[in-house]
Motif scaffolding. Structure first.
Motif: not given
Length: 344
Positions: A105, A96, A92, A246, A259, A311, A89, A256, A113, A307
């Protein structure tokens, strides 16, 4: 199987580090193949990321949890699963940072997601309830373990339904990225790509077994608690494919997929606990773990909720060009890791 306990500490450390490199290198090859398969199957990046990429890159982690649980190390097995979810997590947030155009996001908005993140929170909270419930096991397996598998499968079905008949759609902005924006041009056939992906899964899974066994041996040899080794050692190493894939997916514009791969991988990682419960033969694994693992369960639920809010809100730019949720995710993981190390 090799007798890892008889090896020297230096040899164990080299095997651990070598396996980490194998997992990172071969795991990174999965993102490109998954992106092509997403286009060719028509299932979409978010769903393929959740199922194929998420489960494929998590294979080393589940092998680690199962092997250590079977060896009688429930704390390492469960903390490996939860530490992996927390680390992924946090990855991500790193992705970013790597995507400099706008908050990740915001650009990678997907209703699938959102649904998967909600299911992940459920998968994280259920083991907390099992921990607090009276100890019970049927044939050495807690009744919650098959429930976790059922919730995971329902979550996948729900994701497919959202893909086929979406009732919610993200607002279009000039920064929103679509799957159609990325055209695949791989000359290899779908069959060849599927076989290659399967081969990579076997390689990464074998390396995961070595990571688990050497990590367990090093835990005893160096006097480090299984919880620390699991959450901050084996978990991070077996999560390296998620980090590499990722970042690779973000750089090629498959937002997409990036994520969905993390959230889907986290959902699959939650099943590590159920698999570990089956492998652990001394009763319910939920009652063989300490409050350290309970802490990671709570941290994972908190990070996933943050998260999910990110989103939903889809902030364009926050501190340093990333979203506020990314700042919070980095801070929470770093604080949690520091706290666990301080406890020893």
């Amino acid at each position: 199987m090799p007798e890892f306990a008889s090896l020297t500490t230096t040899t164990l450390a080299l095997l651990f580090a070598g396996s980490a490199l194998v997992i990172a290198y071969f795991g990174s090859k999965m993102a490109g193949i998954a992106d092509v398969l997403a286009d060719r199957t028509g299932l979409g990046e978010a769903l393929i990321g959740a199922v194929l990429l998420g489960a494929g890159t998590s294979i080393s982690g589940i092998v680690t949890s199962i092997s250590t649980a079977a060896s009688g190390a429930p704390e390492l097995a469960v903390s490996n699963a939860l530490g992996g979810i927390a680390a992924q997590t946090m990855f991500l947030a790193l992705a970013d940072v790597a995507y400099r155009k706008v908050n990740l996001e915001h650009a990678g908005a997907s209703a699938i997601n959102l649904g998967q993140a909600t299911v992940l929170i459920i998968l994280t909270v259920l083991p907390i309830m099992a921990y607090a419930a009276p100890p019970f096991a049927l044939f050495g397996i807690n009744p919650l373990s098959p429930v976790l598998v059922a919730v995971y499968l329902i979550g996948l079905h729900n994701a497919h339904s959202i893909k086929q008949k979406p009732m919610w759609k993200p607002k279009e902005t000039e920064d929103t990225r679509h799957e159609e924006d990325d055209e695949e041009d791989d000359a290899r056939s779908t069959t060849v790509l599927a076989l290659l992906f399967s081969g990579l899964v076997l390689i990464v899974g074998s390396a995961g077994y070595v990571v688990g066994e050497t990590g367990l041996a090093l835990s005893g040899r160096l006097g480090i608690s299984q919880g620390v080794v699991g959450a901050l050692g084996t978990a991070i190493v077996t999560s390296l494919p998620e980090l590499v894939t990722t970042i690779a997916a973000v750089r090629c514009g498959a937002l997409q997929l990036a994520i969905g791969g993390i959230i889907g991988g986290n959902m699959f990682d939650a099943l590590f606990i159920a698999a570990s419960d089956v492998a652990y033969r001394d009763g319910s694994i939920y009652h063989a773990i300490s409050e350290r693992s309970l802490f990671w369960m709570g941290l994972v639920a908190l990070m996933t909720a943050i998260l999910l809010l990110g989103l939903l809100r889809r902030e364009k730019l926050g501190p340093g060009g990333i979203g506020w949720e990314s700042v919070l995710l980095l801070g929470l993981w770093a604080s949690g890791a520091a706290l666990q190390v301080s406890l020893g």
